[in-house]
Design an enzyme around this catalytic site. Structure first.
Site, PDB file in Angstrom:
ATOM      1  N   ARG A 281    -101.036  40.035  59.324  1.00  0.00           N
ATOM      2  CA  ARG A 281    -101.453  38.689  58.915  1.00  0.00           C
ATOM      3  C   ARG A 281    -100.392  37.940  58.130  1.00  0.00           C
ATOM      4  NH1 ARG A 281    -106.248  41.743  56.915  1.00  0.00           N
ATOM      5  NH2 ARG A 281    -104.580  43.253  57.141  1.00  0.00           N
TER       6      ARG A 281
ATOM      7  N   ASP B 157     -92.339  45.497  85.973  1.00  0.00           N
ATOM      8  CA  ASP B 157     -91.414  45.108  87.046  1.00  0.00           C
ATOM      9  C   ASP B 157     -91.896  45.547  88.424  1.00  0.00           C
ATOM     10  OD1 ASP B 157     -89.777  44.127  85.015  1.00  0.00           O
ATOM     11  OD2 ASP B 157     -88.769  46.059  84.788  1.00  0.00           O
ATOM     12  N   GLU B 158     -93.189  45.608  88.614  1.00  0.00           N
ATOM     13  CA  GLU B 158     -93.752  46.030  89.906  1.00  0.00           C
ATOM     14  C   GLU B 158     -93.643  44.934  90.949  1.00  0.00           C
ATOM     15  OE1 GLU B 158     -95.418  46.063  87.040  1.00  0.00           O
ATOM     16  OE2 GLU B 158     -96.156  48.084  86.623  1.00  0.00           O
TER      17      GLU B 158
ATOM     18  N   VAL C 156     -84.427  40.500  82.454  1.00  0.00           N
ATOM     19  CA  VAL C 156     -84.188  39.915  81.131  1.00  0.00           C
ATOM     20  C   VAL C 156     -82.936  40.525  80.520  1.00  0.00           C
ATOM     21  CG1 VAL C 156     -85.118  39.677  78.793  1.00  0.00           C
ATOM     22  CG2 VAL C 156     -86.642  39.541  80.747  1.00  0.00           C
TER      23      VAL C 156
ATOM     24  N   GLN D 250     -95.935  42.887  81.412  1.00  0.00           N
ATOM     25  CA  GLN D 250     -95.754  44.315  81.175  1.00  0.00           C
ATOM     26  C   GLN D 250     -96.694  45.054  82.138  1.00  0.00           C
ATOM     27  OE1 GLN D 250     -95.900  42.082  78.136  1.00  0.00           O
ATOM     28  NE2 GLN D 250     -93.802  42.040  78.813  1.00  0.00           N
TER      29      GLN D 250
ATOM     30  N   LYS E 246     -95.225  41.696  89.967  1.00  0.00           N
ATOM     31  CA  LYS E 246     -96.418  40.887  89.654  1.00  0.00           C
ATOM     32  C   LYS E 246     -96.139  39.408  89.895  1.00  0.00           C
ATOM     33  CE  LYS E 246     -96.137  42.536  85.482  1.00  0.00           C
ATOM     34  NZ  LYS E 246     -95.139  43.628  85.646  1.00  0.00           N
TER      35      LYS E 246
ATOM     36  N   LYS F 243     -92.326  46.343  97.575  1.00  0.00           N
ATOM     37  CA  LYS F 243     -90.972  46.876  97.798  1.00  0.00           C
ATOM     38  C   LYS F 243     -90.928  48.078  98.734  1.00  0.00           C
ATOM     39  CE  LYS F 243     -88.030  45.946  94.411  1.00  0.00           C
ATOM     40  NZ  LYS F 243     -87.323  45.688  93.136  1.00  0.00           N
TER      41      LYS F 243
ATOM     42  N   GLY G 173     -90.048  39.608  82.472  1.00  0.00           N
ATOM     43  CA  GLY G 173     -89.116  38.925  83.360  1.00  0.00           C
ATOM     44  C   GLY G 173     -89.707  39.013  84.750  1.00  0.00           C
ATOM     45  N   HIS G 174     -90.175  37.896  85.258  1.00  0.00           N
ATOM     46  CA  HIS G 174     -90.837  37.889  86.561  1.00  0.00           C
ATOM     47  C   HIS G 174     -89.979  37.059  87.515  1.00  0.00           C
ATOM     48  CE1 HIS G 174     -94.943  38.549  84.355  1.00  0.00           C
ATOM     49  NE2 HIS G 174     -94.078  39.495  84.133  1.00  0.00           N
ATOM     50  N   THR G 175     -89.416  37.747  88.502  1.00  0.00           N
ATOM     51  CA  THR G 175     -88.480  37.082  89.410  1.00  0.00           C
ATOM     52  C   THR G 175     -89.161  36.734  90.711  1.00  0.00           C
ATOM     53  OG1 THR G 175     -86.719  38.429  88.496  1.00  0.00           O
ATOM     54  CG2 THR G 175     -86.252  37.352  90.596  1.00  0.00           C
TER      55      THR G 175
ATOM     56  N   LYS H 197     -94.143  37.914  91.962  1.00  0.00           N
ATOM     57  CA  LYS H 197     -94.166  37.501  93.372  1.00  0.00           C
ATOM     58  C   LYS H 197     -95.616  37.390  93.875  1.00  0.00           C
ATOM     59  CE  LYS H 197     -92.982  38.941  97.988  1.00  0.00           C
ATOM     60  NZ  LYS H 197     -92.661  40.083  98.832  1.00  0.00           N
TER      61      LYS H 197
HETATM   62  P1  GDP Z   1     -92.561  41.718  87.607  1.00  0.00           P
HETATM   63  O1  GDP Z   1     -92.036  41.800  86.217  1.00  0.00           O
HETATM   64  O2  GDP Z   1     -93.682  42.661  87.872  1.00  0.00           O
HETATM   65  O3  GDP Z   1     -92.883  40.322  88.054  1.00  0.00           O
HETATM   66  O4  GDP Z   1     -91.356  42.219  88.550  1.00  0.00           O
HETATM   67  P2  GDP Z   1     -89.809  41.802  88.404  1.00  0.00           P
HETATM   68  O5  GDP Z   1     -89.665  40.413  88.934  1.00  0.00           O
HETATM   69  O6  GDP Z   1     -89.279  42.108  87.063  1.00  0.00           O
HETATM   70  O7  GDP Z   1     -89.132  42.875  89.361  1.00  0.00           O
HETATM   71  C1  GDP Z   1     -89.450  42.957  90.704  1.00  0.00           C
HETATM   72  C2  GDP Z   1     -88.164  42.683  91.516  1.00  0.00           C
HETATM   73  O8  GDP Z   1     -88.374  43.064  92.847  1.00  0.00           O
HETATM   74  C3  GDP Z   1     -87.771  41.216  91.566  1.00  0.00           C
HETATM   75  O9  GDP Z   1     -86.381  41.104  91.686  1.00  0.00           O
HETATM   76  C4  GDP Z   1     -88.459  40.725  92.832  1.00  0.00           C
HETATM   77  O10 GDP Z   1     -87.800  39.619  93.416  1.00  0.00           O
HETATM   78  C5  GDP Z   1     -88.317  41.934  93.698  1.00  0.00           C
HETATM   79  N1  GDP Z   1     -89.388  42.119  94.675  1.00  0.00           N
HETATM   80  C6  GDP Z   1     -90.717  41.863  94.552  1.00  0.00           C
HETATM   81  N2  GDP Z   1     -91.379  42.273  95.643  1.00  0.00           N
HETATM   82  C7  GDP Z   1     -90.453  42.789  96.479  1.00  0.00           C
HETATM   83  C8  GDP Z   1     -90.524  43.423  97.769  1.00  0.00           C
HETATM   84  O11 GDP Z   1     -91.577  43.587  98.361  1.00  0.00           O
HETATM   85  N3  GDP Z   1     -89.322  43.870  98.299  1.00  0.00           N
HETATM   86  C9  GDP Z   1     -88.127  43.715  97.654  1.00  0.00           C
HETATM   87  N4  GDP Z   1     -87.035  44.197  98.244  1.00  0.00           N
HETATM   88  N5  GDP Z   1     -88.041  43.138  96.454  1.00  0.00           N
HETATM   89  C10 GDP Z   1     -89.179  42.696  95.869  1.00  0.00           C
HETATM   90  P1  IMO Z   2     -92.598  42.695  82.991  1.00  0.00           P
HETATM   91  O1  IMO Z   2     -93.686  41.700  82.662  1.00  0.00           O
HETATM   92  C1  IMO Z   2     -90.523  46.442  82.149  1.00  0.00           C
HETATM   93  C2  IMO Z   2     -90.552  47.828  77.992  1.00  0.00           C
HETATM   94  C3  IMO Z   2     -89.179  47.861  77.351  1.00  0.00           C
HETATM   95  C4  IMO Z   2     -89.358  49.029  76.390  1.00  0.00           C
HETATM   96  C5  IMO Z   2     -90.802  48.848  75.924  1.00  0.00           C
HETATM   97  C6  IMO Z   2     -90.909  48.101  74.597  1.00  0.00           C
HETATM   98  O2  IMO Z   2     -91.352  42.071  83.500  1.00  0.00           O
HETATM   99  O3  IMO Z   2     -93.127  43.780  83.869  1.00  0.00           O
HETATM  100  P2  IMO Z   2     -90.596  45.545  73.911  1.00  0.00           P
HETATM  101  O4  IMO Z   2     -89.406  44.642  74.006  1.00  0.00           O
HETATM  102  O5  IMO Z   2     -91.793  45.042  74.639  1.00  0.00           O
HETATM  103  O6  IMO Z   2     -90.911  45.931  72.506  1.00  0.00           O
HETATM  104  O7  IMO Z   2     -90.131  46.902  74.631  1.00  0.00           O
HETATM  105  O8  IMO Z   2     -91.450  48.102  76.921  1.00  0.00           O
HETATM  106  N1  IMO Z   2     -90.934  46.532  78.590  1.00  0.00           N
HETATM  107  C7  IMO Z   2     -90.878  46.260  79.893  1.00  0.00           C
HETATM  108  N2  IMO Z   2     -90.418  47.012  80.938  1.00  0.00           N
HETATM  109  N3  IMO Z   2     -91.066  45.222  82.376  1.00  0.00           N
HETATM  110  C8  IMO Z   2     -91.555  44.482  81.362  1.00  0.00           C
HETATM  111  O9  IMO Z   2     -92.217  43.327  81.565  1.00  0.00           O
HETATM  112  C9  IMO Z   2     -91.437  44.973  80.042  1.00  0.00           C
HETATM  113  N4  IMO Z   2     -91.788  44.502  78.832  1.00  0.00           N
HETATM  114  C10 IMO Z   2     -91.482  45.462  77.956  1.00  0.00           C
HETATM  115  O10 IMO Z   2     -88.173  48.126  78.291  1.00  0.00           O
HETATM  116  O11 IMO Z   2     -89.303  50.254  77.081  1.00  0.00           O
HETATM  117 MG    MG Z   3     -90.243  42.165  85.185  1.00  0.00          MG
END
Ligand code: GDP
Ligand code: IMO
Ligand code: MG
Length: 412
Positions: free
Chosen positions: A151, A21-22, A303, A227, A24, A334, A48-50, A26
């Site tokens: 397998r 959730d860094e 998610v 991830q 990625k 962020k 979950g990539h928002t 975006k």
């Molecule tokens: P991902 O899984 O690495 O793609 O990240 P997620 O989408 O799960 O979580 C990142 C969240 O931060 C999302 O809601 C994005 O819309 C939001 N986001 C991404 N970059 C920035 C930023 O620079 N500032 C802010 N405020 N929000 C951001």
């Molecule tokens: P994105 O791509 C954040 C975490 C789960 C749990 C562990 C194992 O959005 O960055 P799983 O369902 O994969 O067996 O869960 O990994 N986890 C994530 N945390 N972002 C994700 O993906 C994740 N995918 C899995 O919360 O701790």
């Molecule tokens: Mg995510």
């Protein structure tokens, strides 16, 4: 942007450096404009990539975030585990948003199928773990990868076969699944979902030959990591990890690309840190700061909607991730979430026994939202970025200043 783009090779990977959730998604959405192919290598609908474009929010789980750009070819790789109804739902959601993807979506035959029973086993296993629960996303990821490794799995290639064969497969698995996990496989509804997917996905099946064909044609490929490094099954904080290889090397393996092809790798890290699910988090903030970061950063799982645990940047983690992945530069995301902080603690070292050495950076107490030039950032925010560069020895090339697509600094 031109300078950054010219520094990238024909294959570039965007990889998370922390616990996911860094941001990625975006980064990929922004870079995708300049690439021909976007590829997802590993993981499944646990991702979950928002992204937010013109105020509209899109959440990607299986499809890469670059999919919104109509010119890109989209490839789902062999390292993935695919829940068919989720994929169909995502295709429909895109269509509803006016984006057609079927004519440019390519799915490798080798990716594994996640059935409903995998999700139920995931839930059952978490409950059996009791106090040792991992905090999975309950999307069936672990059980699907376990079937792959033992397998017993079924791959996407099965879509090109008959539904009767899938019924046979499910019938053969059902008794042992019931015995081991108390889960009843609903064969009829699994078959129904399978047949529905067959109608749409069979023409999209392909293999690594497609990816290599694009490479031969000098098409530029962007790999979207899912991830993140600290969740990697080999290198993450086991057992609180996911079940796939989430690193750059894992992405290449998942796609069937030779390691030497990867010339550029962008590490994505939040300006602070979050973690969803259990496991160690050495720089986890106290309750008050955690709530502040969570509310300002909207730190709820895209998610699962679970509140994410929040804390501060941890330099040793960034160094570790940079080492494993061979990052060339950072996208620090962020930074705007830190706008109201008086003091920003950063974990700079970790002593034996897990004690963190802190450095307190001064906050800037002014809005950075939407800033697109490094020089326009307040001095303290610039210093924060320069501090990350100094401590990690890597340049920060992209800085996120908001959720919207345009809210990104490209730093020279
Ligand atoms: P991902 O899984 O690495 O793609 O990240 P997620 O989408 O799960 O979580 C990142 C969240 O931060 C999302 O809601 C994005 O819309 C939001 N986001 C991404 N970059 C920035 C930023 O620079 N500032 C802010 N405020 N929000 C951001
Ligand atoms: P994105 O791509 C954040 C975490 C789960 C749990 C562990 C194992 O959005 O960055 P799983 O369902 O994969 O067996 O869960 O990994 N986890 C994530 N945390 N972002 C994700 O993906 C994740 N995918 C899995 O919360 O701790
Ligand atoms: Mg995510």
């Amino acid at each position: 942007m031109r300078e950054l783009l010219s520094s990238l090779g024909p294959v570039t990977a965007v990889i998370g450096a922390q616990w996911g959730d860094e941001g990625k998604g975006k980064a990929v959405d922004i870079l995708a404009e300049h690439f021909d192919v976007i590829a997802r290598a590993c993981g499944g609908a646990n991702a979950g990539h928002t992204i937010v474009v013109n105020g509209k929010k899109h959440v990607f789980r299986l499809l890469p975030s670059g999919s919104l750009h109509p010119h890109v070819q989209v490839y789902l790789g062999s390292g993935m585990v695919i829940h068919l109804p989720t994929l169909l739902e995502e295709i429909d959601l895109l269509r509803a948003a006016g984006v057609e993807i079927l004519d440019r979506l390519h799915i490798t035959r080798n990716a594994h199928i996640v059935f409903e029973f995998h999700k139920e086993i995931d839930i059952a296993m978490e409950s059996m773990r009791g106090a040792y629960a991992i905090g999975t996303t309950k999307r069936g990821i672990g059980p699907a990868y376990a079937d792959k490794a033992s397998r017993n799995g079924l791959r996407m290639e099965a879509l090109a076969g008959t539904a009767a064969d899938v019924r046979k497969y499910l019938e053969s698995r059902a008794p042992s699944i019931k015995q081991m996990y108390g889960v009843t496989v609903n064969i009829d509804s699994e078959c129904e979902a399978f047949e529905k997917a067959q109608k749409i996905l069979v023409p999209l099946l392909t293999g690594i030959e497609q990816l290599h064909l694009w490479i031969a044609k000098k098409q530029k490929i962007l790999i979207e990591g899912a991830q993140a490094t600290l969740l990697d099954i080999d290198h993450g904080s086991y057992p609180h990890v996911t079940s796939s290889q989430t690193t750059a090397a894992g992405a290449l393996q998942g796609l069937g690309l030779p390691p030497k092809i990867l010339k550029s790798c962008i590490g994505v890290a939040k300006a602070y840190c979050t973690r969803v699910g259990g496991g160690p988090f050495p720089t986890e903030a106290d309750e008050a700061a955690s709530v502040r970061l969570r509310e300002r950063g909207g730190e709820y799982g895209s998610v699962t909607k679970r509140p994410r645990r929040c804390g501060w940047l941890h330099i040793p983690d960034l160094l570790f991730s940079a080492q494993i992945n061979g990052f060339d530069c950072w996208n620090i995301t962020k930074i705007d979430v830190l706008d109201t902080e008086e003091v920003i603690p950063v974990g700079v070292e970790m002593e034996e026994g897990g004690k963190v050495t802190w450095k307190n950076m001064p906050g800037w107490k002014t809005s950075t939202v939407g800033i697109t030039a490094f020089e326009k950032l307040p001095k303290e925010a610039q210093d924060y970025i320069l501090f990350i560069e100094k401590k990690t020895g890597l340049p920060v090339k992209l800085i996120g200043t908001g959720q919207q697509r345009g809210e990104m600094i490209v730093k020279s």
